[in-house]
Design an enzyme around this catalytic site. Structure first.
Site, PDB file in Angstrom:
ATOM      1  CG  HIS A  12      -2.043   0.850   1.312  1.00 50.00           C
ATOM      2  ND1 HIS A  12      -1.942   2.215   1.190  1.00 50.00           N
ATOM      3  CD2 HIS A  12      -3.359   0.587   1.500  1.00 50.00           C
ATOM      4  CE1 HIS A  12      -3.151   2.753   1.302  1.00 50.00           C
ATOM      5  NE2 HIS A  12      -4.032   1.779   1.492  1.00 50.00           N
TER       6      HIS A  12
ATOM      7  CD  GLU B  77      -3.176   1.076  -2.043  1.00 52.76           C
ATOM      8  OE1 GLU B  77      -3.641  -0.036  -1.744  1.00 52.76           O
ATOM      9  OE2 GLU B  77      -3.773   2.139  -1.778  1.00 52.76           O
TER      10      GLU B  77
HETATM   11  O1  TA6 Z   1      -6.194   1.286  -0.605  1.00 48.33           O
HETATM   12  C1  TA6 Z   1      -7.112   2.319  -0.619  1.00 48.33           C
HETATM   13  C2  TA6 Z   1      -7.821   2.356   0.712  1.00 48.33           C
HETATM   14  O2  TA6 Z   1      -8.477   1.168   0.961  1.00 48.33           O
HETATM   15  C3  TA6 Z   1      -8.752   3.562   0.719  1.00 48.33           C
HETATM   16  O3  TA6 Z   1     -10.104   3.239   0.604  1.00 48.33           O
HETATM   17  C4  TA6 Z   1      -8.379   4.316   1.966  1.00 48.33           C
HETATM   18  O4  TA6 Z   1      -9.300   4.503   2.913  1.00 48.33           O
HETATM   19  C5  TA6 Z   1      -7.030   3.768   2.317  1.00 48.33           C
HETATM   20  O5  TA6 Z   1      -6.878   2.513   1.753  1.00 48.33           O
HETATM   21  C6  TA6 Z   1      -6.511   3.815   3.732  1.00 48.33           C
HETATM   22  O6  TA6 Z   1      -7.111   2.876   4.558  1.00 48.33           O
HETATM   23  P1  TA6 Z   1      -6.797   2.878   6.105  1.00 48.33           P
HETATM   24  O7  TA6 Z   1      -7.520   1.689   6.670  1.00 48.33           O
HETATM   25  O8  TA6 Z   1      -5.308   2.748   6.232  1.00 48.33           O
HETATM   26  O9  TA6 Z   1      -7.282   4.204   6.635  1.00 48.33           O
END
Ligand code: TA6
Length: 289
Positions: free
Chosen positions: A162, A264
């Site tokens: 990520h 990602e």
């Molecule tokens: O990968 C994208 C995502 O799933 C978004 O929807 C966003 O909210 C982000 O990751 C961060 O997620 P987190 O749980 O780390 O706040």
């Protein structure tokens, strides 16, 4: 960042959390947090920081750290019954190996099942993250092994690196290489579309999963560029929370969204199924230009 008191040759402490500091002979550097098995800093040789780490990130056992490269395993978002984005990013990983070679510095971190993971996900597994830094590259390889005995049930998983990329100003950046790729738009209840832009500009909230994005990507900024390559991660997620959602994240400064873009390497659309003894690996490489 201030670093204090090494306890072993490889480990130092950053805000009370053990980190591995990698420095290649050419000066390329990376910092990897054992919490989450998370790379939180990378500078290519002769270059500046390329990853975004929130100045409000919380460094605590069991908490996800906002920035760097969180490892998402074995579930993406809420696409299953597990905690959001799985449990790998909130577990303390082990440092298995750290070496400095002629051209690079490498660390291998590992996570295996324990009582807590088995209570959520009843499988024996080993996950390894290999971080290699040198020259203008950062290579991240994730390996997953089914460690169950013969006859144990297979498991299926999703995964992602990520990666929070640092940008000078997100509106100046263009992401190239996604034209023609089908995506789901999470800001529109998962509506599907095909990317029409060859140079994607980020001027608002974006949260998309691109499926089967096989080309290398380029993140172009007026003063520099970054190549983003993936192997065996068929999908790409592009995320920026923009002003309103960023303000609602307690571990992000209100204007932090301007300095980051998540690109990602992901495995979401077709989860991998492993039988006992089987392995999978995927890699994301960042190449500074
Ligand atoms: O990968 C994208 C995502 O799933 C978004 O929807 C966003 O909210 C982000 O990751 C961060 O997620 P987190 O749980 O780390 O706040």
């Amino acid at each position: 960042m201030s670093l204090t008191s090494p306890s072993t040759p490889e480990l130092v402490y950053l805000q009370g959390q053990p980190v591995v500091q990698l420095r290649a002979p050419d000066g390329a550097r990376a910092t990897v947090l054992l919490q989450g098995g998370q790379v939180i800093s990378w500078s290519p040789a002769g270059g500046s920081e390329r990853l975004y780490l929130s100045e409000r990130a919380v460094f605590e056992d069991g908490k996800a750290v906002r920035g760097g490269v969180p490892v998402i395993f074995p579930q993406f978002e809420q696409r299953g019954p597990l905690p959001r984005h799985g449990f790998a990013r909130t577990k303390r990983w082990k440092l298995l190996r750290a070496d400095t070679g002629r051209d690079d510095a490498i660390a291998v971190l590992g996570l295996t099942d324990d009582e807590a993971t088995r209570s959520l996900w009843p499988h024996a597994f080993a996950v390894e993250l290999t971080v290699a830094v040198g020259g203008n590259r950062l290579d991240l390889e994730l390996e997953v092994e089914h460690r169950g005995a013969q006859g144990a049930a297979p498991f299926s998983f999703m995964a992602a690196l990520h990666t929070y990329l640092r940008v000078r100003e997100v509106e100046e950046a263009r992401l190239k290489g996604l034209q023609g790729v089908r995506y789901q738009d999470s800001t529109r209840q998962g509506a599907e579309a095909v990317e029409s832009s060859g140079a994607l500009a980020i001027t608002d909230e974006i949260d998309r999963i691109y499926f089967g994005a096989t080309r290398a990507l380029l993140l172009d900024e007026p003063h520099r560029a970054l190549g983003i390559e993936a192997q065996q991660f068929p999908d790409v997620v592009v995320w920026n929370p923009w002003d309103r959602k960023c303000a609602a994240l307690p571990d992000m400064p209100p204007l932090g969204f301007r300095q980051m873009l998540c690109v990602e390497a992901a495995l979401i659309g077709e989860p991998v199924v492993l039988q006992p003894g089987e392995q999978w690996w995927g890699r994301q490489s960042l190449v500074a230009g």
